[in-house]
Design a protein around this motif. Structure first.
Motif, PDB file in Angstrom:
ATOM      1  N   MET A  49       1.522 -59.317  48.945  1.00  0.00           N
ATOM      2  CA  MET A  49       0.664 -60.504  48.980  1.00  0.00           C
ATOM      3  C   MET A  49       1.470 -61.794  49.015  1.00  0.00           C
ATOM      4  O   MET A  49       0.899 -62.888  48.985  1.00  0.00           O
ATOM      5  N   GLY A  50       2.808 -61.666  49.039  1.00  0.00           N
ATOM      6  CA  GLY A  50       3.650 -62.855  49.075  1.00  0.00           C
ATOM      7  C   GLY A  50       3.789 -63.550  47.743  1.00  0.00           C
ATOM      8  O   GLY A  50       4.048 -64.760  47.681  1.00  0.00           O
ATOM      9  N   VAL A  51       3.631 -62.792  46.650  1.00  0.00           N
ATOM     10  CA  VAL A  51       3.718 -63.371  45.304  1.00  0.00           C
ATOM     11  C   VAL A  51       5.069 -63.010  44.682  1.00  0.00           C
ATOM     12  O   VAL A  51       5.349 -61.830  44.454  1.00  0.00           O
ATOM     13  N   PRO A  52       5.920 -63.993  44.413  1.00  0.00           N
ATOM     14  CA  PRO A  52       7.217 -63.724  43.768  1.00  0.00           C
ATOM     15  C   PRO A  52       7.035 -63.055  42.414  1.00  0.00           C
ATOM     16  O   PRO A  52       6.033 -63.291  41.715  1.00  0.00           O
ATOM     17  N   VAL A  53       8.002 -62.225  42.031  1.00  0.00           N
ATOM     18  CA  VAL A  53       7.902 -61.405  40.827  1.00  0.00           C
ATOM     19  C   VAL A  53       9.000 -61.753  39.822  1.00  0.00           C
ATOM     20  O   VAL A  53      10.164 -61.920  40.197  1.00  0.00           O
ATOM     21  N   VAL A  54       8.629 -61.857  38.565  1.00  0.00           N
ATOM     22  CA  VAL A  54       9.588 -61.954  37.463  1.00  0.00           C
ATOM     23  C   VAL A  54       9.452 -60.666  36.659  1.00  0.00           C
ATOM     24  O   VAL A  54       8.365 -60.330  36.180  1.00  0.00           O
ATOM     25  N   THR A  55      10.545 -59.921  36.542  1.00  0.00           N
ATOM     26  CA  THR A  55      10.522 -58.633  35.866  1.00  0.00           C
ATOM     27  C   THR A  55      11.847 -58.386  35.176  1.00  0.00           C
ATOM     28  O   THR A  55      12.776 -59.197  35.292  1.00  0.00           O
ATOM     29  N   LEU A  56      11.951 -57.291  34.453  1.00  0.00           N
ATOM     30  CA  LEU A  56      13.218 -56.940  33.811  1.00  0.00           C
ATOM     31  C   LEU A  56      14.123 -56.230  34.804  1.00  0.00           C
ATOM     32  O   LEU A  56      13.660 -55.551  35.726  1.00  0.00           O
ATOM     33  N   ASP A  57      15.407 -56.351  34.595  1.00  0.00           N
ATOM     34  CA  ASP A  57      16.395 -55.705  35.459  1.00  0.00           C
ATOM     35  C   ASP A  57      16.536 -54.249  35.047  1.00  0.00           C
ATOM     36  O   ASP A  57      17.514 -53.842  34.427  1.00  0.00           O
ATOM     37  N   GLU A  58      15.518 -53.462  35.364  1.00  0.00           N
ATOM     38  CA  GLU A  58      15.469 -52.048  35.024  1.00  0.00           C
ATOM     39  C   GLU A  58      15.248 -51.238  36.288  1.00  0.00           C
ATOM     40  O   GLU A  58      14.795 -51.768  37.305  1.00  0.00           O
ATOM     41  N   ARG A  59      15.558 -49.926  36.214  1.00  0.00           N
ATOM     42  CA  ARG A  59      15.399 -49.063  37.384  1.00  0.00           C
ATOM     43  C   ARG A  59      13.967 -49.155  37.911  1.00  0.00           C
ATOM     44  O   ARG A  59      13.018 -49.352  37.181  1.00  0.00           O
ATOM     45  N   GLY A  60      13.820 -49.003  39.199  1.00  0.00           N
ATOM     46  CA  GLY A  60      12.511 -49.145  39.820  1.00  0.00           C
ATOM     47  C   GLY A  60      12.232 -50.596  40.150  1.00  0.00           C
ATOM     48  O   GLY A  60      12.058 -50.952  41.319  1.00  0.00           O
ATOM     49  N   ASN A  61      12.213 -51.455  39.141  1.00  0.00           N
ATOM     50  CA  ASN A  61      12.020 -52.889  39.372  1.00  0.00           C
ATOM     51  C   ASN A  61      13.122 -53.437  40.278  1.00  0.00           C
ATOM     52  O   ASN A  61      12.862 -54.171  41.238  1.00  0.00           O
ATOM     53  N   SER A  62      14.362 -53.065  39.957  1.00  0.00           N
ATOM     54  CA  SER A  62      15.512 -53.594  40.701  1.00  0.00           C
ATOM     55  C   SER A  62      15.662 -52.971  42.088  1.00  0.00           C
ATOM     56  O   SER A  62      16.472 -53.438  42.884  1.00  0.00           O
ATOM     57  N   ASP A  63      14.895 -51.912  42.374  1.00  0.00           N
ATOM     58  CA  ASP A  63      14.919 -51.327  43.714  1.00  0.00           C
ATOM     59  C   ASP A  63      14.218 -52.228  44.723  1.00  0.00           C
ATOM     60  O   ASP A  63      14.515 -52.169  45.918  1.00  0.00           O
ATOM     61  N   ILE A  64      13.286 -53.056  44.251  1.00  0.00           N
ATOM     62  CA  ILE A  64      12.500 -53.852  45.191  1.00  0.00           C
ATOM     63  C   ILE A  64      12.532 -55.359  44.934  1.00  0.00           C
ATOM     64  O   ILE A  64      12.220 -56.138  45.829  1.00  0.00           O
ATOM     65  N   VAL A  65      12.904 -55.778  43.733  1.00  0.00           N
ATOM     66  CA  VAL A  65      13.006 -57.210  43.434  1.00  0.00           C
ATOM     67  C   VAL A  65      14.470 -57.620  43.458  1.00  0.00           C
ATOM     68  O   VAL A  65      15.312 -56.988  42.812  1.00  0.00           O
TER      69      VAL A  65
END
Length: 387
Positions: A300-316
């Motif tokens: 949807m074109g929405v920037p993401v703030v997440t933790l630097d953990e597996r899965g998250n870091s694969d796409i962000v």
């Protein structure tokens, strides 16, 4: 060909495997084993009664309770004995363990691990997950992982018949999660309905559980709203999970529903319309395979703030489509999350750049890639069976 799909609960099937199951029904007899619960409680994607699809309800526990898992293993074993499928294809560790425990001879068993417990736990839980998951690895004919870290771990132990999805996890419906569907008028009307006009909108989607970072979302937002009252709003899409803690105290949970800057949407099949008015998607999860909610936000074109953990870091990726916060401690994580949210609120040009970058990779988020990849794997197996 007869295929038995096993997944922990009906809600997860409906959300993650519905498209694949319906596609497989065209040329195969498909059976689905799952519990009747709707952990992800959305309306059915299809009228399943119209398809060559049979559901079998088994109470598969979403926990590491060995007694309950073995009880469900016996029930699944009985179903397999009656159906005599060519392939048993299971999703999630808590589904794989009971499905594989009493595995039958001359039947192929595949399992997809949506985030390994041994790779995201500590202490006694890490030991328990390691025992269960290692047992599963060695009894499966094929093992599938959906993120780099998990794949590296398992492939180093068992290279043969260990695979990583080429698709972006299970992906999402990019025809549905498309910002261009919504006009400025649509977005303005929704903002008025929610009373969030002119505010910086932060959204969280998922179960309200601690391991998905829900406590970090709450505390980060409370800190942010104290500094910028009436300027920011938090949309919560999802709800409580009866078997997992929110990470909040009793008083904090009361305050959560009293806070006028927090809008509790609940579970909905229209996540996309709320993402259409979202400035930043906040999902500081500590334990993911490859989170669908992040894929949906990026589509949807929405920037993401997440933790630097597996899965998250694969796409962000930092400074590209969002920010990864290195987890140090709860207080530090909250401070860093607030820092990133404040930065994006104050620098809308950066926010726009990140949003534009999200859309550059949009096609890779499509669930059709997941379905096509799975169909090819199963059709290749089908040819092997015919030989």
């Amino acid at each position: 060909m007869k295929i038995l799909l096993v997944i922990t609960d009906y809600g997860s099937f409906n959300n993650f495997l519905a498209e694949l199951a319906v596609s497989l029904c065209q040329e195969n007899e498909i059976h689905v084993v799952c519990s009747g619960s709707n952990v992800i409680n959305i309306v059915d994607k299809f009228d399943y009664a119209k398809y060559n699809l049979t559901f079998h309800t088994v109470d598969i526990p979403r926990s590491t309770s060995i007694n309950k898992l073995i009880k469900s293993a016996l029930e699944i074993s009985k179903i397999v004995k009656v159906i005599k499928p060519n392939l048993v294809y299971v999703h999630f560790t808590t589904g794989i363990f009971p499905a594989i425990f009493f595995r039958k001879r001359n039947i192929e068993y595949w399992g997809t691990f949506h985030g390994l417990g041994m790779n995201a736990s500590n202490g006694i839980r890490k030991i328990m997950f390691s025992i269960v998951e290692l047992f599963c690895f060695f009894r499966l004919d094929k093992r599938f992982l959906i993120n780099d870290k998990d794949y590296e771990l398992v492939s180093n132990m068992l290279k043969k018949n260990t695979f990583k999805y080429n698709s972006c996890g299970v992906g999402c419906d990019i025809n549905k999660f498309d910002k261009n569907i919504f006009t400025e008028g649509d977005k303005s009307d929704l903002k008025q309905d929610l009373n969030v006009e002119g505010k910086f909108v932060i959204t969280y989607t998922g179960r309200f559980v601690e391991f998905k970072g829900f406590d970090l979302v709450y505390h980060s937002f409370v800190k942010l709203v104290e500094e910028f009252p009436d300027e920011v709003v938090l949309l919560l899409i999802g709800g409580r999970d009866p078997i997992h803690q929110t990470g909040l105290t009793e008083q904090e949970e009361i305050n959560l529903f009293k806070n006028e800057s927090i809008v509790n949407v609940g579970y909905t099949s229209e996540v996309e319309k709320y993402l259409a008015i979202t400035d930043v998607f906040l999902f500081p999860s500590k334990k993911e395979g490859l989170p669908v909610c992040i894929v949906e936000a990026l589509a949807m074109g929405v920037p993401v703030v997440t933790l630097d953990e597996r899965g998250n870091s694969d796409i962000v990726k930092n400074d590209y489509n969002g920010y990864l916060v290195k987890s140090v401690s709860k207080l530090n994580d909250i401070d860093k999350i607030v820092e990133k949210l404040k930065y994006l609120d104050a620098n809308r040009n950066i926010l726009d750049m990140l949003s534009s970058n999200c859309l550059k990779n949009r096609q890779t988020y499509s669930r059709s890639f997941f379905v096509e990849e799975q169909l090819k794997l199963i059709n290749d197996f089908k040819l092997k069976v015919k030989k």
